[in-house]
Each structure stands twice: as structure tokens, then as C-alpha cells.
Design a protein around this motif. Structure first.
Motif, PDB file in Angstrom:
ATOM      1  N   LYS A   8      82.521  23.907  15.405  1.00 52.33           N
ATOM      2  CA  LYS A   8      82.067  23.198  16.601  1.00 52.33           C
ATOM      3  C   LYS A   8      82.343  21.705  16.480  1.00 52.33           C
ATOM      4  O   LYS A   8      82.773  21.070  17.441  1.00 52.33           O
ATOM      5  CB  LYS A   8      80.571  23.445  16.825  1.00 52.33           C
ATOM      6  N   ILE A   9      82.119  21.149  15.307  1.00 54.21           N
ATOM      7  CA  ILE A   9      82.388  19.727  15.080  1.00 54.21           C
ATOM      8  C   ILE A   9      83.877  19.460  15.220  1.00 54.21           C
ATOM      9  O   ILE A   9      84.286  18.500  15.884  1.00 54.21           O
ATOM     10  CB  ILE A   9      81.878  19.277  13.699  1.00 54.21           C
ATOM     11  N   ARG A  10      84.682  20.316  14.625  1.00 53.89           N
ATOM     12  CA  ARG A  10      86.139  20.140  14.690  1.00 53.89           C
ATOM     13  C   ARG A  10      86.625  20.195  16.138  1.00 53.89           C
ATOM     14  O   ARG A  10      87.428  19.365  16.572  1.00 53.89           O
ATOM     15  CB  ARG A  10      86.840  21.212  13.859  1.00 53.89           C
ATOM     16  N   ASP A  11      86.109  21.153  16.902  1.00 55.46           N
ATOM     17  CA  ASP A  11      86.516  21.285  18.305  1.00 55.46           C
ATOM     18  C   ASP A  11      86.125  20.048  19.108  1.00 55.46           C
ATOM     19  O   ASP A  11      86.907  19.531  19.908  1.00 55.46           O
ATOM     20  CB  ASP A  11      85.895  22.526  18.940  1.00 55.46           C
ATOM     21  N   ARG A  12      84.890  19.567  18.899  1.00 57.45           N
ATOM     22  CA  ARG A  12      84.432  18.383  19.647  1.00 57.45           C
ATOM     23  C   ARG A  12      85.204  17.138  19.216  1.00 57.45           C
ATOM     24  O   ARG A  12      85.575  16.316  20.051  1.00 57.45           O
ATOM     25  CB  ARG A  12      82.919  18.175  19.450  1.00 57.45           C
ATOM     26  N   ALA A  13      85.462  17.005  17.915  1.00 53.33           N
ATOM     27  CA  ALA A  13      86.230  15.857  17.428  1.00 53.33           C
ATOM     28  C   ALA A  13      87.630  15.860  18.043  1.00 53.33           C
ATOM     29  O   ALA A  13      88.145  14.807  18.430  1.00 53.33           O
ATOM     30  CB  ALA A  13      86.307  15.882  15.899  1.00 53.33           C
ATOM     31  N   ASP A  29      86.343   8.693  12.386  1.00 55.90           N
ATOM     32  CA  ASP A  29      85.512   8.167  13.468  1.00 55.90           C
ATOM     33  C   ASP A  29      85.177   9.254  14.483  1.00 55.90           C
ATOM     34  O   ASP A  29      84.027   9.389  14.911  1.00 55.90           O
ATOM     35  CB  ASP A  29      86.209   7.003  14.175  1.00 55.90           C
ATOM     36  N   PHE A  30      86.181  10.033  14.868  1.00 54.18           N
ATOM     37  CA  PHE A  30      85.957  11.099  15.842  1.00 54.18           C
ATOM     38  C   PHE A  30      85.115  12.220  15.244  1.00 54.18           C
ATOM     39  O   PHE A  30      84.281  12.815  15.931  1.00 54.18           O
ATOM     40  CB  PHE A  30      87.284  11.643  16.379  1.00 54.18           C
ATOM     41  N   TRP A  31      85.314  12.504  13.965  1.00 52.46           N
ATOM     42  CA  TRP A  31      84.521  13.535  13.282  1.00 52.46           C
ATOM     43  C   TRP A  31      83.038  13.126  13.275  1.00 52.46           C
ATOM     44  O   TRP A  31      82.171  13.918  13.635  1.00 52.46           O
ATOM     45  CB  TRP A  31      85.036  13.738  11.862  1.00 52.46           C
ATOM     46  N   GLN A  33      81.511  10.966  15.199  1.00 49.72           N
ATOM     47  CA  GLN A  33      80.987  10.934  16.561  1.00 49.72           C
ATOM     48  C   GLN A  33      80.638  12.346  17.017  1.00 49.72           C
ATOM     49  O   GLN A  33      79.592  12.566  17.633  1.00 49.72           O
ATOM     50  CB  GLN A  33      81.985  10.296  17.518  1.00 49.72           C
ATOM     51  N   ALA A  34      81.489  13.306  16.722  1.00 48.61           N
ATOM     52  CA  ALA A  34      81.229  14.701  17.087  1.00 48.61           C
ATOM     53  C   ALA A  34      79.986  15.213  16.368  1.00 48.61           C
ATOM     54  O   ALA A  34      79.151  15.894  16.978  1.00 48.61           O
ATOM     55  CB  ALA A  34      82.438  15.563  16.749  1.00 48.61           C
ATOM     56  N   GLU A  35      79.829  14.871  15.089  1.00 47.81           N
ATOM     57  CA  GLU A  35      78.628  15.270  14.350  1.00 47.81           C
ATOM     58  C   GLU A  35      77.366  14.712  15.001  1.00 47.81           C
ATOM     59  O   GLU A  35      76.373  15.428  15.172  1.00 47.81           O
ATOM     60  CB  GLU A  35      78.693  14.778  12.901  1.00 47.81           C
ATOM     61  N   ARG A  36      77.413  13.427  15.368  1.00 41.74           N
ATOM     62  CA  ARG A  36      76.245  12.797  16.003  1.00 41.74           C
ATOM     63  C   ARG A  36      75.901  13.472  17.334  1.00 41.74           C
ATOM     64  O   ARG A  36      74.743  13.763  17.605  1.00 41.74           O
ATOM     65  CB  ARG A  36      76.498  11.312  16.237  1.00 41.74           C
ATOM     66  N   GLU A  37      76.907  13.712  18.144  1.00 41.17           N
ATOM     67  CA  GLU A  37      76.677  14.338  19.449  1.00 41.17           C
ATOM     68  C   GLU A  37      76.054  15.718  19.300  1.00 41.17           C
ATOM     69  O   GLU A  37      75.103  16.058  20.001  1.00 41.17           O
ATOM     70  CB  GLU A  37      77.980  14.444  20.236  1.00 41.17           C
ATOM     71  N   LEU A  38      76.586  16.519  18.395  1.00 41.01           N
ATOM     72  CA  LEU A  38      76.077  17.869  18.221  1.00 41.01           C
ATOM     73  C   LEU A  38      74.673  17.849  17.616  1.00 41.01           C
ATOM     74  O   LEU A  38      73.829  18.677  17.979  1.00 41.01           O
ATOM     75  CB  LEU A  38      77.039  18.696  17.374  1.00 41.01           C
ATOM     76  N   ALA A  39      74.387  16.902  16.739  1.00 38.19           N
ATOM     77  CA  ALA A  39      73.046  16.779  16.168  1.00 38.19           C
ATOM     78  C   ALA A  39      72.050  16.400  17.256  1.00 38.19           C
ATOM     79  O   ALA A  39      70.928  16.912  17.289  1.00 38.19           O
ATOM     80  CB  ALA A  39      73.040  15.741  15.058  1.00 38.19           C
ATOM     81  N   GLU A  40      72.446  15.520  18.166  1.00 37.93           N
ATOM     82  CA  GLU A  40      71.568  15.122  19.267  1.00 37.93           C
ATOM     83  C   GLU A  40      71.283  16.302  20.191  1.00 37.93           C
ATOM     84  O   GLU A  40      70.167  16.454  20.673  1.00 37.93           O
ATOM     85  CB  GLU A  40      72.186  13.974  20.055  1.00 37.93           C
ATOM     86  N   GLU A  41      72.283  17.147  20.433  1.00 39.18           N
ATOM     87  CA  GLU A  41      72.078  18.320  21.276  1.00 39.18           C
ATOM     88  C   GLU A  41      71.022  19.239  20.676  1.00 39.18           C
ATOM     89  O   GLU A  41      70.205  19.805  21.391  1.00 39.18           O
ATOM     90  CB  GLU A  41      73.382  19.100  21.448  1.00 39.18           C
TER      91      GLU A  41
END
Length: 65
Positions: A8-13, A29-31, A33-41
Motif C-alpha cells: 500500500k505504501i509503495r502504491d501510494r508513493a 521523500d515520496f515513500w 509521505q505515503a507512510e504518513r498519509e496511510l498512518a493518518e488514515e
């Protein structure tokens, strides 16, 4: 980290990278950011019960009780 979470992180990144015009050298940076977004969800409660506001009743004349 579970494999499905990494996917999921890879796909979002990848989505973020693609939307940014596919710049080189910013993979981490994109990795992150994707981790942060998914953690917030995961942390955000989007249930119907959580969306109800607990406001005091409104009394005519604009005053609250």
C-alpha cells in the motif's frame, strides 16, 4: 511491517511521484509521505458516531443553554 502494508505504501508513493511529474532522486521523500498519509488514515476515526457534533441546544434569540 506486514507485506500488504508495504504494498500500500509503495502504491501510494508511486501515485505521489507520478502526480509530481516523476522527479528523480526523491524516492525516499515520496515513500515517507505515503507512510504518513496511510498512518493518518488509520488513526482518523471516520465512523458515523465520530462525525456527530455534541453541541448544546440553541435557544431562540441566539443564546445557548
Amino acid at each position: 511491517m506486514a507485506h500488504y502494508e508495504e504494498d500500500k505504501i509503495r502504491d501510494r508513493a508511486y501515485q505521489l511521484w507520478d502526480l509530481a511529474g516523476q522527479p528523480e532522486g526523491q524516492e525516499q521523500d515520496f515513500w515517507y509521505q505515503a507512510e504518513r498519509e496511510l498512518a493518518e488514515e488509520i488513526e482518523v476515526d471516520t465512523s458515523k458516531e465520530a462525525s456527530v457534533l455534541d453541541l448544546p441546544p440553541i435557544i431562540p434569540g441566539g443564546m445557548t443553554k
